[in-house]
Scaffold this active site. Sequence first.
Site, PDB file in Angstrom:
ATOM      1  N   LYS A  76       9.226 -16.475 -11.196  1.00  0.00           N
ATOM      2  CA  LYS A  76       8.408 -15.379 -11.721  1.00  0.00           C
ATOM      3  C   LYS A  76       7.272 -15.949 -12.568  1.00  0.00           C
ATOM      4  O   LYS A  76       7.534 -16.744 -13.491  1.00  0.00           O
ATOM      5  CB  LYS A  76       9.299 -14.461 -12.569  1.00  0.00           C
TER       6      LYS A  76
ATOM      7  N   ASN B 170       0.841  -1.203   0.000  1.00  0.00           N
ATOM      8  CA  ASN B 170       0.000   0.000   0.000  1.00  0.00           C
ATOM      9  C   ASN B 170       0.875   1.251   0.000  1.00  0.00           C
ATOM     10  O   ASN B 170       2.098   1.160  -0.012  1.00  0.00           O
ATOM     11  CB  ASN B 170      -0.960  -0.019   1.196  1.00  0.00           C
TER      12      ASN B 170
ATOM     13  N   PHE C  15      -3.742   3.301  15.060  1.00  0.00           N
ATOM     14  CA  PHE C  15      -4.081   4.365  14.115  1.00  0.00           C
ATOM     15  C   PHE C  15      -5.255   3.885  13.281  1.00  0.00           C
ATOM     16  O   PHE C  15      -5.379   2.686  13.028  1.00  0.00           O
ATOM     17  CB  PHE C  15      -2.891   4.699  13.206  1.00  0.00           C
TER      18      PHE C  15
ATOM     19  N   LYS D   1     -12.908   0.393  16.308  1.00  0.00           N
ATOM     20  CA  LYS D   1     -11.596  -0.292  16.308  1.00  0.00           C
ATOM     21  C   LYS D   1     -10.923  -0.223  17.676  1.00  0.00           C
ATOM     22  O   LYS D   1     -10.269  -1.169  18.107  1.00  0.00           O
ATOM     23  CB  LYS D   1     -10.668   0.319  15.247  1.00  0.00           C
TER      24      LYS D   1
ATOM     25  N   ASP E 118      -3.874  -6.244   4.817  1.00  0.00           N
ATOM     26  CA  ASP E 118      -4.885  -7.096   5.454  1.00  0.00           C
ATOM     27  C   ASP E 118      -5.055  -8.422   4.726  1.00  0.00           C
ATOM     28  O   ASP E 118      -5.621  -9.366   5.259  1.00  0.00           O
ATOM     29  CB  ASP E 118      -6.240  -6.371   5.481  1.00  0.00           C
TER      30      ASP E 118
ATOM     31  N   LYS F 103     -10.094  -3.808  19.150  1.00  0.00           N
ATOM     32  CA  LYS F 103      -8.686  -4.199  19.276  1.00  0.00           C
ATOM     33  C   LYS F 103      -8.157  -4.010  20.694  1.00  0.00           C
ATOM     34  O   LYS F 103      -6.962  -4.119  20.921  1.00  0.00           O
ATOM     35  CB  LYS F 103      -7.851  -3.415  18.264  1.00  0.00           C
TER      36      LYS F 103
HETATM   37  N1  CTP Z   1      -3.487  -3.325  12.264  1.00  0.00           N
HETATM   38  C1  CTP Z   1      -3.016  -4.506  12.804  1.00  0.00           C
HETATM   39  N2  CTP Z   1      -2.993  -5.637  12.047  1.00  0.00           N
HETATM   40  C2  CTP Z   1      -3.485  -5.611  10.804  1.00  0.00           C
HETATM   41  C3  CTP Z   1      -4.013  -4.439  10.266  1.00  0.00           C
HETATM   42  C4  CTP Z   1      -4.010  -3.303  11.029  1.00  0.00           C
HETATM   43  O1  CTP Z   1      -2.578  -4.518  13.960  1.00  0.00           O
HETATM   44  N3  CTP Z   1      -3.460  -6.723  10.084  1.00  0.00           N
HETATM   45  C5  CTP Z   1      -3.451  -2.126  13.104  1.00  0.00           C
HETATM   46  C6  CTP Z   1      -2.924  -0.902  12.384  1.00  0.00           C
HETATM   47  O2  CTP Z   1      -1.513  -0.770  12.543  1.00  0.00           O
HETATM   48  C7  CTP Z   1      -3.660   0.231  13.074  1.00  0.00           C
HETATM   49  C8  CTP Z   1      -4.992  -0.418  13.478  1.00  0.00           C
HETATM   50  O3  CTP Z   1      -4.775  -1.819  13.454  1.00  0.00           O
HETATM   51  O4  CTP Z   1      -3.030   0.663  14.234  1.00  0.00           O
HETATM   52  C9  CTP Z   1      -6.122  -0.083  12.549  1.00  0.00           C
HETATM   53  O5  CTP Z   1      -5.720  -0.397  11.232  1.00  0.00           O
HETATM   54  P1  CTP Z   1      -6.773  -0.359  10.025  1.00  0.00           P
HETATM   55  O6  CTP Z   1      -6.106  -0.791   8.781  1.00  0.00           O
HETATM   56  O7  CTP Z   1      -7.443   0.974  10.038  1.00  0.00           O
HETATM   57  O8  CTP Z   1      -7.822  -1.407  10.545  1.00  0.00           O
HETATM   58  P2  CTP Z   1      -8.227  -2.819  10.068  1.00  0.00           P
HETATM   59  O9  CTP Z   1      -8.243  -3.708  11.250  1.00  0.00           O
HETATM   60  O10 CTP Z   1      -7.379  -3.241   8.933  1.00  0.00           O
HETATM   61  O11 CTP Z   1      -9.752  -2.595   9.650  1.00  0.00           O
HETATM   62  P3  CTP Z   1     -10.409  -2.182   8.216  1.00  0.00           P
HETATM   63  O12 CTP Z   1      -9.609  -2.819   7.158  1.00  0.00           O
HETATM   64  O13 CTP Z   1     -11.780  -2.695   8.343  1.00  0.00           O
HETATM   65  O14 CTP Z   1     -10.391  -0.685   8.146  1.00  0.00           O
END
Ligand code: CTP
Length: 440
Positions: free
Chosen positions: A330, A248, A365, A379, A320, A383
């Site tokens: 490759k 990303n 974040f 969240k 994710d 979390k």
């Molecule tokens: N985070 C994490 N593990 C992941 C993805 C995200 O610990 N696999 C953490 C990020 O570092 C951030 C928080 O979770 O501090 C929120 O990340 P975000 O990407 O906004 O949340 P997601 O859990 O991925 O939810 P969504 O994709 O539904 O927005």
Amino acid sequence: MSDKSGKSDKNDRSDQGDRSDEYARSAPDSPLAALKDRRIILTVTGGIAAYKAAELSRLLVKSGALVRVVMTEASQKFVTPLTFSSLTGGPVATDLWENHSSSENSSQLNNITHVAWSQWAEAIATAPATADFLAKLAHGLADDLASATALAFNGPRLVAPAMNTQMYLNQATVDNLELLRRRGYRIASGSEGLLACGTVGKGRMASVWVIAMELARLLSSGPLKGKKVVVTGGATREPWDDIRFLSNRSSGLMGLALAQAAWLMGADVTYISGPAAAEPPETLEGLRVMKIGTTQDLYETVEDNLEGAWALVMNAAPADFRPKDLVRGKISKSGQQVPSLVLARTVDILSSLKPKKGNTIFVGFAAEEDSLIERAKEKLKRKNLDYIAANQAGGSGSAFGSESISLNLLSAKGSMQTIGPTSKFQASWLLWERVLASEQ
Ligand code: CTP
């Protein structure tokens, strides 16, 4: 005040006697802005690295510091007082017997340079520090202006040794440095490399950036001193084959800013970063940088470093999803149809770390396109976080790749504070301050 060049002392505008507390200052908007208005004596001793001290004096002044320079006799064989007075616009003193004390100080009884200047200074940096000068400092000699000023000063002190490798490795120098370290001197050591004498090894002066950063940290009131923090930043990369990956746009700018701000505030920092556009320019003692690749790597590295941490700030943007199967080599486009990519979920790091949380403060974040506060609150709860910093993703206010950010800091206790819009560094500093204040 005058100096040897006859220039007026533009730089020497502040002469308040007391050392003001950092909390009274506004949060710096960049790492070296922490030096703004700080009164620093730069002592230059006689080594070839003295030419780098010229660059250092410039960097300090550009960062807003008030700089006075003390030069030993030997240093003037390499650079001149005029070099420093021209670069800093401030006074340069060379002689123990000459009165260099400022006009602002003339109302004071004391107009002996080494005493007046040591009372003026908030910190003394000696760069370069020769083996001879280190020995003088270690043994309390005071037979010239530089050593007498050092002896008369009892605030934060830093030395940046620079010498031939054998001189550096000589037990006398090693012992002197150890003695100075025990007495509270900060030693800014350089990396190994090519020296002016042709040797490759230890003894190079630390870079001017490292010295300036160390000075900024020394001058900090150290609100996070004694605290270990873990910060993550940047993206992760999920390989599909040996060439391609999913990732990303996270630049790592915010993660780096959080790590540097915590370090400048005195914390012992572990910064775990995915591949990022923003790299720390150099290593700093007490700021450990660990590079990771995948979300799974990030999870394992955070888990390994969590013990004893006062806070974990998860600023990384872990992927994710990952390609379900890793293809070796490759994937070629010839001779086959367009391949389909099957994805699998990656580990949710914060959620998975819940059982190991203990007393560690968890800060997450949330970058959201819409329903920012609502989604961040969800969240925070899901979390099991203590804080979540919500920021806008997408649109003109997006923080992705930007130098600035606007945050809503929500706490599990129900408070909400806004930070910014401001530089990512200032936002980081304010975030640490607010978390610290809420926890006290
Ligand atoms: N985070 C994490 N593990 C992941 C993805 C995200 O610990 N696999 C953490 C990020 O570092 C951030 C928080 O979770 O501090 C929120 O990340 P975000 O990407 O906004 O949340 P997601 O859990 O991925 O939810 P969504 O994709 O539904 O927005």
